[in-house]
Design a protein around this motif. Sequence first.
Motif, short mmCIF file in Angstrom:
data_model
loop_
_atom_site.label_atom_id
_atom_site.label_comp_id
_atom_site.label_asym_id
_atom_site.label_seq_id
_atom_site.Cartn_x
_atom_site.Cartn_y
_atom_site.Cartn_z
N SER A 148 -27.69 42.14 -5.53
CA SER A 148 -27.53 42.09 -6.98
C SER A 148 -28.89 42.17 -7.67
CB SER A 148 -26.85 40.78 -7.39
OG SER A 148 -26.86 40.61 -8.79
N THR A 149 -28.90 42.75 -8.86
CA THR A 149 -30.14 42.85 -9.65
C THR A 149 -30.36 41.58 -10.48
OG1 THR A 149 -28.95 43.94 -11.46
CG2 THR A 149 -29.98 45.36 -9.80
N MET A 150 -29.40 40.66 -10.48
CA MET A 150 -29.56 39.43 -11.25
C MET A 150 -30.68 38.58 -10.67
SD MET A 150 -25.58 38.30 -11.96
CE MET A 150 -26.07 36.81 -12.83
N LYS A 151 -31.53 38.06 -11.54
CA LYS A 151 -32.68 37.27 -11.09
C LYS A 151 -32.69 35.85 -11.64
CE LYS A 151 -35.72 41.29 -10.52
NZ LYS A 151 -37.00 41.92 -10.95
N SER A 152 -32.09 35.65 -12.81
CA SER A 152 -32.14 34.32 -13.43
C SER A 152 -30.89 34.08 -14.25
CB SER A 152 -33.37 34.20 -14.32
OG SER A 152 -33.25 35.05 -15.46
N SER A 154 -30.61 33.90 -17.32
CA SER A 154 -30.54 34.77 -18.50
C SER A 154 -29.79 36.06 -18.21
CB SER A 154 -31.95 35.08 -19.01
OG SER A 154 -32.69 35.77 -18.02
N ASP A 155 -29.66 36.44 -16.95
CA ASP A 155 -28.93 37.66 -16.58
C ASP A 155 -27.43 37.42 -16.44
OD1 ASP A 155 -31.35 39.09 -16.34
OD2 ASP A 155 -31.62 38.35 -14.29
N PHE A 156 -27.00 36.17 -16.58
CA PHE A 156 -25.60 35.79 -16.36
C PHE A 156 -24.69 36.30 -17.48
CE2 PHE A 156 -22.53 32.04 -15.50
CZ PHE A 156 -21.92 32.73 -14.45
N SER A 157 -25.21 36.35 -18.69
CA SER A 157 -24.42 36.76 -19.84
C SER A 157 -23.90 38.18 -19.68
CB SER A 157 -25.26 36.66 -21.12
OG SER A 157 -24.50 37.05 -22.25
N LYS A 159 -21.86 39.25 -17.44
CA LYS A 159 -21.45 39.55 -16.06
C LYS A 159 -20.03 39.00 -15.80
CE LYS A 159 -25.28 41.50 -14.63
NZ LYS A 159 -26.08 41.43 -15.87
N ASP A 199 -19.38 39.79 -10.19
CA ASP A 199 -20.85 39.81 -10.12
C ASP A 199 -21.43 38.50 -9.61
OD1 ASP A 199 -21.11 42.44 -11.34
OD2 ASP A 199 -20.53 41.47 -13.23
N LEU A 223 -29.34 31.98 -7.24
CA LEU A 223 -30.43 32.10 -8.20
C LEU A 223 -31.18 30.77 -8.27
CD1 LEU A 223 -28.70 34.02 -11.15
CD2 LEU A 223 -29.79 34.93 -9.08
#
Length: 278
Positions: A148-152, A154-157, A159, A199, A223
């Motif tokens: 996944s490209t999610m890192k933090s 803040s990337d949750f919104s 998804k 996701d 994360l």
Amino acid sequence: MKLKKFVVAASLAAVSLVLGACSNAAPDASSSASNKTATTSSDLLTTIKDRGTLIVGLEGTYPPYSFHDESGELKGFEVDLINKIADDMGVKTQFVETKWDSLIAGVDVNKYDVVINNVGETEERKQKYDFTIPYADSIGKIAVRKDSTMKSLSDFSGKNAAQSVTSNFGAEAQKRGAKIVPVDGFAQAIDLVTSGRADATLNDWVTFQQYLAEHPDAPIRLLDDEVKVGTGSRILLPKGQKPLLDALNNALKKELSSGKVSELSKQYTNIDISVKSK
């Protein structure tokens, strides 16, 4: 003939009224004695003590809180904890396993007396139910596929998050802007993430720790961000049952101060997630 029919009808009506009055005044004792389901009472604690059993609702598929081992035996941190609490109250336990999204509602229909399932207190739930003091801390983590490209956080919104829609974690994911993909529980949520049909999923980090210990090759990662959810794990019970609430709180205070809650949490999670004695 008409007079005779009238007299017979009047007599039958009188008998019916007497029988009806008797049935309302005293329920069938033999049927209630054999019924092991929870019952509504002005004093549920007395009902529990008379029955000799505390009927407990939980998932049974939520390690390390409640799960079945290889032999099929129900085990877990909360299973052992509520067994100890019931013992302090002088009764046995009877467990009823139910999927999360219908678990709390089971209290409304007297399916069980209490729910113990890493449940957090919320303003909405407090309108209908009472809660004991907290016995364990609950910290949320977000799991995603390794690629996944999610890192933090803040990337949750935005998804797609696999969540039990009525859970604390589901509400928190929604509050963070995630789109909810409804699931029955943790196992299904993980399956949706690993298969790429969702996701991410937000859940208790202790549960993720247990899962990763049992599935070291699972294609997920956590994360770094932590999500504080609710005010700790508590036992949920019907509103207005103060004697039962006091009995549960007294037992919890005893086991927290004795170190038993800490011991059980370390046994099942390898760390101490118990709250300080209050």
